[in-house]
Design a protein around this motif. Sequence first.
Motif, PDB file in Angstrom:
ATOM      1  N   GLY A  63      42.426  66.715  38.842  1.00  0.00           N
ATOM      2  CA  GLY A  63      43.249  67.859  39.762  1.00  0.00           C
ATOM      3  C   GLY A  63      44.512  68.530  38.934  1.00  0.00           C
ATOM      4  O   GLY A  63      44.625  68.798  38.151  1.00  0.00           O
ATOM      5  N   GLU A 110      50.154  67.500  46.710  1.00  0.00           N
ATOM      6  CA  GLU A 110      49.295  67.536  47.966  1.00  0.00           C
ATOM      7  C   GLU A 110      47.668  67.205  47.366  1.00  0.00           C
ATOM      8  O   GLU A 110      47.482  65.814  47.619  1.00  0.00           O
ATOM      9  N   GLU A 111      47.230  67.496  46.794  1.00  0.00           N
ATOM     10  CA  GLU A 111      46.289  67.590  45.758  1.00  0.00           C
ATOM     11  C   GLU A 111      46.509  65.538  44.908  1.00  0.00           C
ATOM     12  O   GLU A 111      45.751  64.962  45.274  1.00  0.00           O
ATOM     13  N   ARG A 115      45.871  63.031  48.032  1.00  0.00           N
ATOM     14  CA  ARG A 115      45.143  62.585  47.996  1.00  0.00           C
ATOM     15  C   ARG A 115      44.016  62.324  46.933  1.00  0.00           C
ATOM     16  O   ARG A 115      43.363  61.342  47.406  1.00  0.00           O
ATOM     17  N   GLN A 133      39.012  68.719  55.571  1.00  0.00           N
ATOM     18  CA  GLN A 133      39.133  69.189  54.051  1.00  0.00           C
ATOM     19  C   GLN A 133      37.862  70.198  54.071  1.00  0.00           C
ATOM     20  O   GLN A 133      38.549  71.331  53.842  1.00  0.00           O
ATOM     21  N   ALA A 146      39.433  66.004  47.622  1.00  0.00           N
ATOM     22  CA  ALA A 146      40.838  66.604  47.150  1.00  0.00           C
ATOM     23  C   ALA A 146      41.322  67.580  47.151  1.00  0.00           C
ATOM     24  O   ALA A 146      42.695  68.719  46.982  1.00  0.00           O
ATOM     25  N   SER A 147      40.513  69.142  46.650  1.00  0.00           N
ATOM     26  CA  SER A 147      41.171  69.832  46.869  1.00  0.00           C
ATOM     27  C   SER A 147      39.289  70.778  46.474  1.00  0.00           C
ATOM     28  O   SER A 147      38.437  69.488  47.418  1.00  0.00           O
ATOM     29  N   THR A 175      36.685  65.976  41.942  1.00  0.00           N
ATOM     30  CA  THR A 175      37.755  65.373  41.164  1.00  0.00           C
ATOM     31  C   THR A 175      37.301  63.657  40.968  1.00  0.00           C
ATOM     32  O   THR A 175      36.904  63.681  41.520  1.00  0.00           O
TER      33      THR A 175
END
Lengths: 217, 219, 281
Positions: B83, B88-89, B92, B143, B152-153, B157
């Motif tokens: 990440g 925030e990421e 998560r 998401q 997570a994004s 990840t």
Amino acid sequence: MLSDKTGSWTPVALSADLPAGTVMPARTPAGRIALWRSQSGRAAASADRCPHRGMRLSHGFVRGEALSCIYHGWSYARTGNCLRIPAHPGLAPPETIRVETHEVEECGGVIWVAVGVPTAQPPGLEGVAPLRSLTAHAAVAAIETAAGAKAGAGGLVWQAQDAQQIRLLLAPQGDEQTLIHVLLDDNSSLSQRIAASRAVERLRRTAEDLQTKGIAP
Amino acid sequence: MKLYDYVLSPSCYKVRLMAALAGVKLEIRPVDFHPGAEHRGTELLALNPAGSIPILEEGDLILTESAAMLAYLAAKAAPEWLGSGAPEEAARIQQWLSFAHRLTASLGGARLHEMLLRPGDIGALQAQGIAALRELEAGLVEQGLRGMRFLASDQPTVADIACFPYVALAPDGGIPLDPYPAIRLWSRAIRGLDNFIEMPGIHRLHELRPEPHVEPGEV
Amino acid sequence: MMQDAMVDEWYPVGLFSQLDVNGRKTALMGEPIEVALDAEDRAKVTCGDGRTLPVCVRYGHVWSSLGKPQKDLFAIPEADQPGRRLVDVGVIRVRCSPLRAVENFLDIAHFPFVHTDILGAEPHTEVEDYKVEIRQQEDEVWATQVKFYQPKAAKSASGGITTEYMYRVPAPTCSVLYKTCPPRPCEWDVITLFVQPLAEDLCDVWPWMALFDDVTPMTDLIHFQQTIFLQDRSILENQIPRLLPLDPGMEIPTRADLTSVAYRRWLKRHNYTYGAQLVAQ
Ligand SMILES: N[C@H](CCC(=O)N[C@@H](CS)C(=O)NCC(=O)O)C(=O)O
Ligand code: FES
Ligand SMILES: [Fe+2]
């Protein structure tokens, strides 16, 4: 739901959940289907059972404009006729090999499948946009009780606490399960949409509690 | 880097998959988990007293938690899988890495019961599995609303790799994946990554290659 | 209900090497049974109703029957040939008809799609004609001269080869396959699928092998076969209907399926219908 004398339309999935070149399982009152979208973007529906050895076609794969079975790779056109049998590359499959198909309509971001031959089109859904679909282990009646509202021709309008008005399309799946398509005012902000998604999770929990306790009518 | 591995173990597959995606070559040491229960024998208990696999060994580093192995492989060879470091990421990623243990206990427990005859309360395992799948589905829906395809994004990840195997193999434990459209899209996105590898129970995406044109008698 | 002819057959109920005095609780055709070692280290099978059932130990497994077997368990002469490694692959449970599990084992056309890059790969999908017969004397289904191109035919194979197979069905829920043996071109590797019918739509599958391969570690041999079978399992649990249709109108075979056609016919002729669906639904 949404039936006339000759047939009915069932909302089986959201358009966004079926990208080009993919297949997914779905249900109509007439049984399980494989719902797929060709590379060029056309949605199609067939019975979820390969005529060869009964494998579920929703486990298959889409190449170009055909749906192929994962077991032996037989492929089918949107009209249901078999196009290719890889074990016999030189053979043109006979016309008699076909999988049953259903009519598909897409409008307002929802995919509808016909059971029988409905005379009218599926309902237009003006002003709302689809958010997500989820399955509840509860019958339509339990969901109606939980929402405090009845489903009509355009779905169920639910005034959730702490969220804006939410429109639900309810499609019974058999064994007291219901597929819920969640629709929201198409001008909703990101935080409103996230709030609505969470609100529907709560509604599902309430409906499932009612279902297990046998409180629903 | 030596992986004590079992082909049918989703936890071991996490490590094989991460290594393949990161371009790391592993030395595989097959463990006779079933029917031999070699993971409970003296040699393996000396490495991991908990009696579980995977075990990853390099020099005097011995890892017995798959999440740590994913982090190690990524840090060594493909740091983008850890990440961007945005708060925030990062949170998560940790959230879903911890959550993955619940998938192992519920979906993994149901799978061992239904497939390899491991004793257990199958009704409870399946109910916990469904609850976990719903939580993952809800997370992926949110998401998606944020415009991100992964947990997570918008890039995959280690969190995605930690959750993917038990989820993809849930049907092995009698838990259908039909009701989860967001999980289906996410799973497809992972299976379509460059250098993705399968394990038994996860079929090849044949559509990623064009249909072969064969003349009769040519093969 | 009319008694199915299958009750008098032998079925695998456990690995002999894993038995102990505590016993293993399992089931056979809907009846609970227990398989254990007795005081003299012999296998003993007891039915839920207290009856002691017939027992034999062969090919690494304990075999039993709810009825009265009319003959000995089928022979696999190769099992006693010196130099073969005998591989107990272990049990795998599948939610499908025991007959569907056997039929899948007899099929090669699925290799490129289900065992991709191991037992088959596109574009090598063609199934050439082969020979199928029901051998009257042995009363077994046989398919011979079955050929298929394989990228990695065995743990010991290093590249793609055209493999030759023979298939044999000596009992309704058992199949034996013979396949080209890379290290010994004049011998056949033996791979079997022994299926224990727990219910009509649930079975425990016990793959077993007798191979000429002195090099590959035992664990790798087990894992190779478990890999293949687990790829099949996800197919078997998703065929509709769960039971094997014996009505010819229900599913459509082609020339590639002649072994399956003969198997279904043989089942029907013997009234071996436990796990079969007789009438189209
Ligand atoms: N430490 C956990 C263990 C993972 C796990 O549960 N592994 C299973 C195999 S998939 C295991 O070894 N189970 C031990 C047993 O069931 O006896 C991890 O690395 O994620
Ligand atoms: S079952 Fe579909 S191709 Fe064979
Ligand atoms: Fe197979």
